[in-house]
Enzyme design. Structure first.
Site, PDB file in Angstrom:
ATOM      1  N   LEU A 121      -2.642   1.678   6.039  1.00 33.42           N
ATOM      2  CA  LEU A 121      -2.366   2.805   7.253  1.00 33.42           C
ATOM      3  C   LEU A 121      -1.556   3.908   6.407  1.00 33.42           C
ATOM      4  O   LEU A 121      -1.000   3.873   5.592  1.00 33.42           O
ATOM      5  CB  LEU A 121      -1.134   2.155   8.006  1.00 33.42           C
ATOM      6  CG  LEU A 121      -1.703   0.694   8.580  1.00 33.42           C
ATOM      7  CD1 LEU A 121      -0.677  -0.023   9.456  1.00 33.42           C
ATOM      8  CD2 LEU A 121      -3.103   0.980   9.318  1.00 33.42           C
ATOM      9  N   GLY A 130      -1.642   9.108  10.040  1.00 34.52           N
ATOM     10  CA  GLY A 130      -2.653   9.226  11.318  1.00 34.52           C
ATOM     11  C   GLY A 130      -2.470   7.861  12.183  1.00 34.52           C
ATOM     12  O   GLY A 130      -2.271   7.972  13.309  1.00 34.52           O
ATOM     13  N   HIS A 131      -2.419   6.738  11.211  1.00 37.97           N
ATOM     14  CA  HIS A 131      -2.347   5.578  12.133  1.00 37.97           C
ATOM     15  C   HIS A 131      -0.734   5.304  12.611  1.00 37.97           C
ATOM     16  O   HIS A 131      -0.666   4.855  13.768  1.00 37.97           O
ATOM     17  CB  HIS A 131      -2.385   4.392  11.166  1.00 37.97           C
ATOM     18  CG  HIS A 131      -3.811   4.302  10.427  1.00 37.97           C
ATOM     19  ND1 HIS A 131      -3.941   4.416   9.147  1.00 37.97           N
ATOM     20  CD2 HIS A 131      -5.059   3.937  11.033  1.00 37.97           C
ATOM     21  CE1 HIS A 131      -5.220   4.368   8.726  1.00 37.97           C
ATOM     22  NE2 HIS A 131      -6.050   4.008   9.979  1.00 37.97           N
ATOM     23  N   ARG A 178      -9.749   6.948   2.992  1.00 31.77           N
ATOM     24  CA  ARG A 178     -10.479   7.380   1.894  1.00 31.77           C
ATOM     25  C   ARG A 178     -10.153   8.523   0.781  1.00 31.77           C
ATOM     26  O   ARG A 178     -10.789   8.744   0.056  1.00 31.77           O
ATOM     27  CB  ARG A 178     -12.053   7.558   2.325  1.00 31.77           C
ATOM     28  CG  ARG A 178     -12.451   6.365   3.035  1.00 31.77           C
ATOM     29  CD  ARG A 178     -14.158   6.594   3.297  1.00 31.77           C
ATOM     30  NE  ARG A 178     -14.666   5.403   3.499  1.00 31.77           N
ATOM     31  CZ  ARG A 178     -15.112   4.704   4.573  1.00 31.77           C
ATOM     32  NH1 ARG A 178     -14.644   5.401   5.989  1.00 31.77           N
ATOM     33  NH2 ARG A 178     -15.493   3.825   4.753  1.00 31.77           N
TER      34      ARG A 178
END
Length: 280
Positions: free
Chosen positions: A33, A36-37, A186
């Site tokens: 995480l 953004g999460h 990523r």
């Protein structure tokens, strides 16, 4: 905060909450995480009595030559972030708990044929199947998804409408690094040189937003965006496309609301970014 690894334990926990009249929100993730999460979890915390975060690297959405085994994982870090943001439950199953002898899948035709669906043909079938399973396990009132995965968000909204899921889908804005790069698990694959090169995506988005206007041709916008990316030697375009925001079909010019989306390889790492344009 509770950690559940089985469907039964998760369902029983949610049933107890329901008996007490609580609303339940779900944030589906593949873990590792980032901010953004975190923005999804915060929004979920604001709008629901109870927050469930699923942490599951879903094998059915990876193609045979994709990065399933290499996909980054750090459950201890994920636990700490979820707890700090007030999550009530992490659902962290093994693949064997989610897929016993899979014969049933969920596939949304049309919307999944273009953009990422063209180069990753099984991806959205896997996404829709696992999200459907999570909806059936958690039975959330609301579920939260990032707009960075804009095609995924559109497909899930269509799936929920067409299959009569009783869940509200909440889309949340893209979260970016200070230099503009969209947050992604990523990004950790990138070397220092590739990390700098990856900024061509956000620069391309910025250029597209500068030139787009009602009535302009798609090619005029996309050519300008591709110029920015092609100036970066480490970048290789998978696609840069303009599509109808509802149907995900290519458009020739800006006559209604559109999504402008891209996938670009920086070295071996495939990154995505996008922006939406609403016709007033």
């Amino acid at each position: 905060m509770k950690i559940a690894t089985t469907v039964l334990e998760t369902r029983n926990t949610v049933k107890e909450w329901r008996k007490q009249g609580y609303t339940v929100g779900l944030v589906p993730t593949m873990g590792f995480l980032h901010e953004g999460h975190a923005s999804l979890i915060k929004k979920c915390r604001e709008q629901n009595d109870k927050v469930v975060v699923s942490v599951f690297v879903n094998p059915t959405q990876f193609g045979p030559n994709e990065d399933l085994e290499a996909y980054p994982r750090d459950l201890n870090k994920d636990k700490a972030l979820c707890e700090s943001l007030g999550a009530d439950l992490i659902f962290h199953p093994e693949p064997s708990e989610m897929y016993h002898d899979p014969k049933a899948y969920v596939n949304i035709e049309g919307l999944s044929d273009n953009l990422c669906g063209k180069s990753r043909p099984i991806h959205f079938k896997g996404v829709c199947t696992v999200v459907s399973k999570l909806f059936n396990i958690v039975s959330p009132d609301r579920a939260y998804f990032g707009q960075k995965d804009a095609q995924q968000l559109a497909i899930i909204k269509k799936m929920v409408k067409d299959l009569n899921f009783d869940v509200e889908i909440v889309g949340c804005p893209i979260v970016r690094e200070a230099d503009g790069l969209a947050k992604s698990s990523r990004n950790t694959y990138l070397s220092e040189e590739e990390r700098k090169a990856a900024l061509c995506l956000s620069r391309s988005v910025k250029r597209g937003m500068e030139v787009i206007e009602k009535g302009i041709s798609a090619d005029c916008v996309l050519d300008e965006m591709k110029k920015v990316i092609n100036e970066e030697p480490l970048a290789k375009i998978d696609y840069v496309s303009m599509v109808d925001a509802l149907t995900m079909e290519d458009v020739e010019k800006v006559e209604k609301d559109v999504l402008v989306a891209m996938a670009v390889y920086i070295g071996k790492t495939r990154l995505i970014d996008n922006f939406s344009y609403e016709v007033k």
